[in-house]
Design a protein around this motif. Sequence first.
Motif, mmCIF file in Angstrom:
data_model
loop_
_atom_site.group_PDB
_atom_site.id
_atom_site.type_symbol
_atom_site.label_atom_id
_atom_site.label_comp_id
_atom_site.label_asym_id
_atom_site.label_seq_id
_atom_site.Cartn_x
_atom_site.Cartn_y
_atom_site.Cartn_z
ATOM 1 N N THR A 235 0.438 -1.290 -0.259
ATOM 2 C CA THR A 235 0.259 -0.138 0.032
ATOM 3 C C THR A 235 0.631 1.631 0.149
ATOM 4 N N GLY A 236 0.175 2.777 -0.295
ATOM 5 C CA GLY A 236 0.744 3.776 0.014
ATOM 6 C C GLY A 236 1.372 3.603 1.146
ATOM 7 N N GLN A 237 0.655 3.644 2.456
ATOM 8 C CA GLN A 237 0.965 3.511 3.686
ATOM 9 C C GLN A 237 1.961 2.867 3.358
ATOM 10 N N ASP A 238 2.767 1.321 3.690
ATOM 11 C CA ASP A 238 3.585 0.966 2.975
ATOM 12 C C ASP A 238 4.922 1.834 2.925
ATOM 13 N N ILE A 239 4.529 1.795 2.061
ATOM 14 C CA ILE A 239 5.649 2.729 1.475
ATOM 15 C C ILE A 239 6.362 3.984 2.043
ATOM 16 N N ASP A 240 5.501 4.524 2.568
ATOM 17 C CA ASP A 240 5.458 5.714 3.797
ATOM 18 C C ASP A 240 6.705 5.299 4.853
ATOM 19 N N PHE A 241 5.675 4.153 5.472
ATOM 20 C CA PHE A 241 6.821 4.098 6.801
ATOM 21 C C PHE A 241 8.160 3.084 5.664
ATOM 22 N N VAL A 242 7.935 2.106 4.528
ATOM 23 C CA VAL A 242 9.527 2.048 4.592
ATOM 24 C C VAL A 242 10.562 2.970 4.196
ATOM 25 N N THR A 243 10.003 3.938 3.790
ATOM 26 C CA THR A 243 10.646 5.754 3.686
ATOM 27 C C THR A 243 11.073 5.907 5.402
ATOM 28 N N GLN A 244 10.638 5.826 5.526
ATOM 29 C CA GLN A 244 10.657 6.488 6.922
ATOM 30 C C GLN A 244 11.782 5.659 8.176
ATOM 31 N N HIS A 245 11.539 3.745 7.821
ATOM 32 C CA HIS A 245 12.631 3.112 7.895
ATOM 33 C C HIS A 245 13.837 3.486 7.745
ATOM 34 N N TYR A 246 14.028 3.061 6.134
ATOM 35 C CA TYR A 246 15.164 2.985 5.900
ATOM 36 C C TYR A 246 15.601 4.548 4.672
ATOM 37 N N VAL A 247 15.062 5.277 4.899
ATOM 38 C CA VAL A 247 15.315 6.767 3.801
ATOM 39 C C VAL A 247 16.106 7.946 5.045
ATOM 40 N N THR A 248 14.430 8.459 5.837
ATOM 41 C CA THR A 248 14.603 9.157 6.830
ATOM 42 C C THR A 248 15.451 9.434 7.812
ATOM 43 N N GLN A 249 14.870 7.617 8.228
ATOM 44 C CA GLN A 249 15.742 7.894 9.587
ATOM 45 C C GLN A 249 17.251 7.970 9.555
ATOM 46 N N HIS A 250 17.718 7.793 8.156
ATOM 47 C CA HIS A 250 19.222 7.449 8.115
ATOM 48 C C HIS A 250 20.154 9.279 7.204
ATOM 49 N N GLN A 251 18.848 9.889 6.886
ATOM 50 C CA GLN A 251 19.173 10.495 6.432
ATOM 51 C C GLN A 251 20.048 10.865 5.123
ATOM 52 N N VAL A 252 19.580 10.104 4.263
ATOM 53 C CA VAL A 252 19.858 9.920 3.048
ATOM 54 C C VAL A 252 18.961 10.484 1.974
ATOM 55 N N ALA A 253 19.156 11.094 1.097
ATOM 56 C CA ALA A 253 18.425 11.854 0.286
ATOM 57 C C ALA A 253 17.545 11.033 -0.929
ATOM 58 N N LEU A 254 16.074 11.056 -1.466
ATOM 59 C CA LEU A 254 15.200 10.040 -1.646
ATOM 60 C C LEU A 254 16.085 9.971 -3.274
ATOM 61 N N ASP A 255 16.739 10.829 -4.041
ATOM 62 C CA ASP A 255 17.401 10.777 -5.289
ATOM 63 C C ASP A 255 18.634 9.913 -4.764
ATOM 64 N N ASP A 256 19.189 9.721 -4.022
ATOM 65 C CA ASP A 256 21.273 9.023 -4.200
ATOM 66 C C ASP A 256 20.735 7.738 -4.539
ATOM 67 N N PRO A 257 22.103 7.038 -5.324
ATOM 68 C CA PRO A 257 21.640 5.972 -5.845
ATOM 69 C C PRO A 257 21.813 4.665 -4.988
ATOM 70 N N ILE A 258 22.098 4.779 -3.854
ATOM 71 C CA ILE A 258 22.201 3.489 -3.580
ATOM 72 C C ILE A 258 20.863 3.471 -3.049
ATOM 73 N N ILE A 259 20.041 4.382 -2.687
ATOM 74 C CA ILE A 259 18.678 3.981 -2.070
ATOM 75 C C ILE A 259 17.265 4.242 -4.172
ATOM 76 N N SER A 260 17.957 4.837 -4.399
ATOM 77 C CA SER A 260 17.048 5.441 -5.582
ATOM 78 C C SER A 260 17.916 5.077 -7.384
ATOM 79 N N PRO A 261 17.978 3.203 -7.454
ATOM 80 C CA PRO A 261 19.294 2.871 -8.966
ATOM 81 C C PRO A 261 18.863 3.932 -10.046
ATOM 82 N N THR A 262 17.332 4.256 -10.503
ATOM 83 C CA THR A 262 17.059 4.745 -11.078
ATOM 84 C C THR A 262 17.614 6.576 -11.989
#
Length: 357
Positions: A250-277
Amino acid sequence: MQILNSSLKNKLHKGQGAAARALNKLPSRVHHTLAQALGYPYHYPDLDPFIKCMMAAQLKQGKIGFIGADPVQSRQAFDRQMQSILSTPTAVKRVEEIRLNLASGNIAARYYHPAPHKKLPLIVFYHGGGFVVGGLDSHDEFCRLMAVHAHAQVLSVEYPLAPEASPQQIIQVCEDALAWAYQHRREMKILKNRIAVAGDSAGGNIAAVVAQRSAHSAYAPDAQFLIYPALDFKSRHPSFFAYKDGLVLTGQDIDFVTQHYVTQHQVALDDPIISPTFGKLKKLAPAFVVTAGHDVLHDEAEIYAHKLRQHAVTVKYVEYLDQTHGFISMTFVSRRAKKISIEMCKNFRKFWDRPRS
């Protein structure tokens, strides 16, 4: 309808695998009727009726998505869900629990070999689960299907999970596991230059990132098998808005994943280490990209396939329009999911084996 007796409904409500398997044998019209009877509120006319029925049962129980604010509770709930649908696993001649002593840590792995006395290629597999849940057991059956039907050795990697581990730590472990496989290629009797990376969802993300990071190394993979991968944390494409409710992811899953994996570790959303596109796409291994039609991640995977082609990477793009995210984990209860999982494993091997110019 007599077929839809109260016992079946009650078992389905509890998510029991036996009831789901029994239901799966019934005609699609029954699945449609039961989904309506359970009050499924979403209009997805092209969705596999069996999946629609299972989603309706989950919603009736108040189950929405699989990643929540509490990672530990999410893991426990996910493990219970996977345990509830277990059945007899696909036989593989050799299945072994091993430890990988890596520079980044000592981790568990599970090794599959369908023909132990033969030299075969190897697939290094990273499981899905939003970087937060899942493990060797949750994806054991798909690894077995892959070993048998792609006719390859499989090394399933138990990488550390978020939020306890950062993207940098997780990716480093997964890249080190690929390097470990390359270093042990002779002992494992791996065919020369025949190591691929593979993964579903978060694991597909990891496989794509590892392929990019290792592209110019001795252990660069020879192919990529990306199954409904997460590839772009920054963007919201039309499929996100079309399928963000009432399905497995769900969209809510994506929000929680983003919090746990990205935001909490202060990684930019377009950093290739999380966004290979947004990474370097030239001279990457050929990629076999699979999407589900009813999936919030559908569009980003399709876009990634186009981007790879634009950078002269060989791509095979396969779309299962009636499926939703996570279908490879439903092979114990869904004949359709098992059929297409086997089909794509066979087709990945054909893609991997094709002559190269």
